[in-house]
Scaffold this active site. Structure first.
Site, PDB file in Angstrom:
ATOM      1  N   ASP A 130       5.461 -10.023   5.149  1.00  0.00           N
ATOM      2  CA  ASP A 130       4.868 -10.935   4.254  1.00  0.00           C
ATOM      3  C   ASP A 130       5.610 -11.380   2.951  1.00  0.00           C
ATOM      4  O   ASP A 130       5.007 -12.231   2.311  1.00  0.00           O
ATOM      5  CB  ASP A 130       3.271 -10.077   3.792  1.00  0.00           C
ATOM      6  CG  ASP A 130       2.444  -9.515   4.783  1.00  0.00           C
ATOM      7  OD1 ASP A 130       2.727 -10.272   5.796  1.00  0.00           O
ATOM      8  OD2 ASP A 130       1.859  -8.767   4.588  1.00  0.00           O
ATOM      9  N   MET A 132       0.542 -15.053  10.073  1.00  0.00           N
ATOM     10  CA  MET A 132       0.281 -13.872   9.287  1.00  0.00           C
ATOM     11  C   MET A 132       0.789 -14.037   7.995  1.00  0.00           C
ATOM     12  O   MET A 132       1.154 -14.863   7.568  1.00  0.00           O
ATOM     13  CB  MET A 132       0.810 -12.519  10.181  1.00  0.00           C
ATOM     14  CG  MET A 132       0.017 -11.619  11.347  1.00  0.00           C
ATOM     15  SD  MET A 132       0.596 -10.319  11.484  1.00  0.00           S
ATOM     16  CE  MET A 132      -0.468  -9.880  12.647  1.00  0.00           C
ATOM     17  N   GLY A 148       0.670  -1.141  -0.049  1.00  0.00           N
ATOM     18  CA  GLY A 148      -0.089  -0.027   0.133  1.00  0.00           C
ATOM     19  C   GLY A 148       0.868   1.327  -0.008  1.00  0.00           C
ATOM     20  O   GLY A 148       0.695   2.244  -0.718  1.00  0.00           O
TER      21      GLY A 148
HETATM   22  O1  F6P Z   1       1.551  -6.738   6.307  1.00  0.00           O
HETATM   23  C1  F6P Z   1       1.887  -6.888   7.456  1.00  0.00           C
HETATM   24  C2  F6P Z   1       0.849  -7.569   8.553  1.00  0.00           C
HETATM   25  O2  F6P Z   1       1.344  -8.038   9.894  1.00  0.00           O
HETATM   26  C3  F6P Z   1       0.030  -8.825   7.634  1.00  0.00           C
HETATM   27  O3  F6P Z   1       0.735  -9.881   7.947  1.00  0.00           O
HETATM   28  C4  F6P Z   1      -1.250  -8.708   8.568  1.00  0.00           C
HETATM   29  O4  F6P Z   1      -2.483  -9.048   7.544  1.00  0.00           O
HETATM   30  C5  F6P Z   1      -1.540  -7.235   8.826  1.00  0.00           C
HETATM   31  O5  F6P Z   1      -0.217  -6.534   8.791  1.00  0.00           O
HETATM   32  C6  F6P Z   1      -2.041  -6.675  10.049  1.00  0.00           C
HETATM   33  O6  F6P Z   1      -2.230  -5.517  10.111  1.00  0.00           O
HETATM   34  P1  F6P Z   1      -2.672  -4.414  11.307  1.00  0.00           P
HETATM   35  O7  F6P Z   1      -1.146  -4.202  12.150  1.00  0.00           O
HETATM   36  O8  F6P Z   1      -3.253  -3.350  10.839  1.00  0.00           O
HETATM   37  O9  F6P Z   1      -3.471  -5.358  12.200  1.00  0.00           O
END
Ligand code: F6P
Length: 357
Positions: A136, A178, A113
């Protein structure tokens, strides 16, 4: 003399500080005059002019420090062109702050993003370098993102710990990993932790196959099974849904994650009782692993070299162990996913790991 802006945006990870340290050390050892402006809390700081002039002290002793000295926040790309609650044009505000500080360039550390907004700012005429951060490992154009291997370590440790207790009690465990929409983290942690079943978004699973794999182990005298499931994993049935139908289903699922759904599905298919462990954000926390410290330092140094040569509009990638300038316009908006045809999947299958396909 160079004036450089720095910001970290999106979900944090372990090696953000190590990367910024690499950039600043690489620049300061080559320049007599350097001004580094750190924008606080991601794009928010750039939009609202929240920045600090940083000195060498700020970058000292941070190689091993997790999180980000600049703070981070999520500013969705799709809202960047929308005015804020007070009607502020965010893109124009970012440009004004960049020009006000007479920056030579802006170095942006972040995931997919973040990269899209970085590319937008490039299209708006700013000098941008993007550094690929995410646990990721889903950024197109680079073999590796910093943060990934540190998160693999944490998720593997979680699986290791579950292994011993699962074996003691002859239980079936699900460890939810994740990774957002891709399966890299689950695949690597699952393999490293010796998971028996690995479920990832790129290979939709059939619950019957999952239960059969558990039964096969039981019949072979193995009383326990460890399942590593990616947070974005999806069943074959759900994979047939339209995007809209699936989004509605997820909304209905609410706070219950895929691990809970999978446990319910296993029960409904007459499988054994299952326990769930979700390491969650611990996967992003703590100190970067040695691999990430090295990768971040290399990425930071390449970025510094590009700034010294006024080479902008790129992401710094690593391809076949070589640092590479990757044109931002070629990669922004693209996702690097696991392919079911990847060699590593075939290898995992040779280890009798079930992917539920
Ligand atoms: O992109 C990194 C990440 O940790 C993903 O693995 C996970 O889906 C997301 O961010 C979680 O996002 P947040 O910290 O906004 O809950």
């Amino acid at each position: 003399m160079k004036r450089v802006g720095l910001l970290t945006s999106g979900g944090d990870c372990q090696a953000l500080n190590a990367t910024m340290r690499g950039v600043v050390k690489g620049l300061s050892s080559n320049l007599d005059e350097l001004e580094v402006y750190g924008f606080m809390n991601g794009y928010k700081g750039l939009i609202y002019g929240d920045y600090r002039l940083l000195g060498p002290k700020d970058f000292s002793g941070i190689l091993t420090k997790g999180g980000t000295i600049l703070g981070s926040s999520r500013q969705p790309f799709k809202l960047m062109r929308e005015p804020d609650e007070k009607g502020l044009n965010k893109v124009e505000a970012m440009k004004q702050n960049y020009y006000k500080l007479r920056l030579d360039c802006l170095v942006i550390l972040g995931g997919n993003g973040t990269q899209k907004t970085a590319n937008l700012l490039r299209e708006e005429g700013l000098n941008i370098i993007h550094l690929p951060k995410t646990i990721d490992n889903d950024i197109y154009g680079t073999d590796m993102t910093f943060g990934f291997y540190s998160a693999v370590n944490v998720a593997t440790d979680a699986i290791d710990r579950i292994h011993t207790t699962a074996a003691s009690h002859n239980r079936v465990f699900i460890v939810e990993v994740m990774g957002h929409k891709v399966g890299w983290l689950t695949l690597y942690a699952g393999l490293a932790g010796g998971a028996d079943i690995i479920l990832i978004p790129e290979i939709p699973y059939d619950i019957k196959k999952v239960v059969a794999a558990i039964d096969k182990r039981t019949k072979a005298g193995k009383g326990f099974t460890v399942i590593a499931v990616a947070e974005g994993a999806i069943s074959k049935k759900d994979a047939k849904m339209s995007k809209k139908e699936y989004a509605a289903k997820l909304q209905k699922r609410g706070n219950a994650s895929v691990a809970h759904e999978l446990a319910d599905e296993i029960k409904a298919a007459n499988g054994p009782e299952v326990r769930i462990t979700i390491p969650g954000h611990t996967q992003r926390g703590g100190s970067p692993c040695p691999y990430d410290r090295v990768l971040s330092t290399r990425i930071g140094l390449k970025c510094a070299d590009m700034i010294l040569h006024d080479e902008y509009g790129y992401m710094v990638g690593i391809v076949n162990d070589k640092m590479k300038k990757v044109p931002l316009g070629d990669v922004a908006g693209k996702l690097k996913t696991v392919s079911p045809k990847d060699q590593i999947i075939a290898e995992a299958k040779l280890m009798d790991i079930c992917f539920g396909d």
